[in-house]
Design an enzyme around this catalytic site. Structure first.
Site, PDB file in Angstrom:
ATOM      1  N   SER A   1       1.401   1.191   9.243  1.00  0.00           N
ATOM      2  CA  SER A   1       2.202   0.669   8.233  1.00  0.00           C
ATOM      3  C   SER A   1       0.768   0.419   7.913  1.00  0.00           C
ATOM      4  CB  SER A   1       2.492  -0.354   8.478  1.00  0.00           C
ATOM      5  OG  SER A   1       3.181  -1.145   7.962  1.00  0.00           O
TER       6      SER A   1
ATOM      7  N   ASP B   1      11.496   5.558   4.467  1.00  0.00           N
ATOM      8  CA  ASP B   1      10.667   4.855   4.492  1.00  0.00           C
ATOM      9  C   ASP B   1      11.287   4.704   2.814  1.00  0.00           C
ATOM     10  OD1 ASP B   1       9.361   2.937   4.558  1.00  0.00           O
ATOM     11  OD2 ASP B   1       7.869   3.593   5.104  1.00  0.00           O
TER      12      ASP B   1
ATOM     13  N   HIS C   1      10.992   2.728   7.463  1.00  0.00           N
ATOM     14  CA  HIS C   1       9.555   1.409   8.410  1.00  0.00           C
ATOM     15  C   HIS C   1       9.272   2.247   9.216  1.00  0.00           C
ATOM     16  CE1 HIS C   1       6.327   0.840   6.321  1.00  0.00           C
ATOM     17  NE2 HIS C   1       6.136  -0.315   7.501  1.00  0.00           N
TER      18      HIS C   1
END
Length: 400
Positions: free
Chosen positions: A184, A347, A380
């Site tokens: 991320s 995601d 995610h």
């Protein structure tokens, strides 16, 4: 509450990022020794925007042993709501290992029998009040005024996070990275390392990341900031002597959790919430159980968080373009590292097309880059919970 809810609910309450990792670890590997948070201090740090921070303090952790040549270093860069606790435990009775404990440790994909693995708390870390976090940001005392910086703290970027890490490494005599890997927001740092310091990075792994923030992502991130900004207690960032914007911050943290997860897992975790709940029909002020439980989790997450720090993190992500040039291709043109992109197919936050854009740009520039997607129900968060899917690939990429 069904079985999966019982297992997963603590994840949502804590950060939605850090439990169930050790359950994915191969039985044959050993646990890391107890880990310790260490502190690094530097002075007169110049930001990417040209401002000077008189003193910067950050925490860092390391796993494994640094060899004599200091060429076995892997830097792990952390995500938005995380910190440098990437693996291991702080004590024997610590129930919660670092978020990537499944792949960092003796015999694991990032093998600490071979590599010296290091991670650093970012500037403006989301949780400056967490006893296991050391960071510098708006809540830090400004030595010139004796009061917290508030919005006088300069805007910082992903490049500033990278440059602080570089200063930490230099203090240890480390001049080159065998690899840099992050998930991320950590993937942004990893890619910018390869772009900013191409002759110091041999391998780069981007998990659930992007090469540049596009208009959709910028606007989505702004939705995280808005509840704080519109909370009257925010007071243009001047709340340290009064009531903090707790309501706005809790709403923001709830939104972060929700947007980091896919409907598949939300619908499993909160299967007992439905349109047929009695309370919402009886009174407009009553919430559905899924809303109540997400709000409860946000209240827990707010314990160590600071509203201004969250705003600064949002802005750092909105400003991101690897290499910080006029376009992504120019920013990536000097990359020498072999690259591996691992987005998550489900995601909804940093969607796979963002990683694919960076991968394709590197390929068009004649660089060495691979692309493979994670599968899973978390969205995610598959970049944390399902990372073991790609443990063998990561191990091969690092050891080749």
């Amino acid at each position: 509450m069904n079985r999966i809810q019982q297992l997963m609910q603590p994840i949502i309450v804590a950060v939605a990022f850090v439990l169930l990792i050790t359950a994915c670890s191969p039985a044959a590997v050993q646990a890391l020794p107890m880990v310790e948070k260490q502190e690094f201090v530097t002075h007169n740090f110049t930001t990417f925007g040209g401002e000077v921070i008189p003193e910067v303090r950050v925490g860092w952790e390391a796993y494994g042993e640094l060899n004599d040549a200091k060429d076995n270093v892997i830097l792990v860069t952390h995500f938005f709501s995380g910190n440098s606790h990437a693996a291991g435990r702080y004590s024997e009775d610590d129930a919660q290992p670092g978020y990537w404990d499944a792949i960092i440790g003796p015999g694991k994909a990032i093998d600490t029998n071979i590599y010296y693995v290091i991670s650093v708390d970012t500037l403006v870390n989301q949780e400056p009040y967490n006893p296991n976090v050391i960071t510098t940001g708006p809540s830090t005392i400004n030595p010139e005024t004796g009061a917290p910086y508030g919005l006088d703290f300069p805007v910082v970027t992903i490049r500033d996070f990278v440059n602080v890490q570089k200063t930490v490494l230099e203090s240890l005599g480390i001049e080159r990275l065998h690899a840099v890997i992050g998930a991320s927001m950590g993937s942004l740092q990893a890619l910018d390392w390869a772009a900013a310091y191409p002759d110091q990075v041999d391998r780069m792994i981007s998990v659930i990341g992007m090469g540049a923030a596009d208009p959709w992502t910028i606007a989505t991130l702004q939705q995280w900031a808005n509840p704080i900004i519109h909370d009257p207690n925010w007071n243009q960032g001047n709340y340290y002597d009064g009531e903090p914007p707790l309501a706005g911050m809790q709403q923001t943290l709830g939104m972060i959790t929700l947007t980091a997860m896919h409907p598949l897992i939300i619908n499993q975790l909160y299967a007992d919430s439905s349109p047929r709940e009695a309370a919402p029909l009886q009174d407009i002020r009553n919430n559905f159980s899924v809303v109540e439980r997400l709000q409860d989790a946000a209240r827990v997450r707010a314990t160590y968080a600071d509203a201004n720090h969250i705003l600064y993190l949002v802005r750092a992500n909105q400003l991101f373009m690897a290499g910080y040039q006029d376009d992504l291709a120019t920013g990536l043109q000097d990359v020498q590292a072999r690259s591996l992109f691992i987005p998550a197919s489900n995601d909804l936050l940093l969607q796979p097309y963002l990683a694919k854009q960076a991968h394709n740009t590197l390929i068009e520039l004649g660089k060495d880059s691979q692309y493979v997607e994670l599968e899973g129900p978390w969205g995610h968060l598959d970049g944390v919970f399902e990372i073991s899917q790609k443990a063998d690939l990561i191990k091969e990429f690092l050891n080749n």
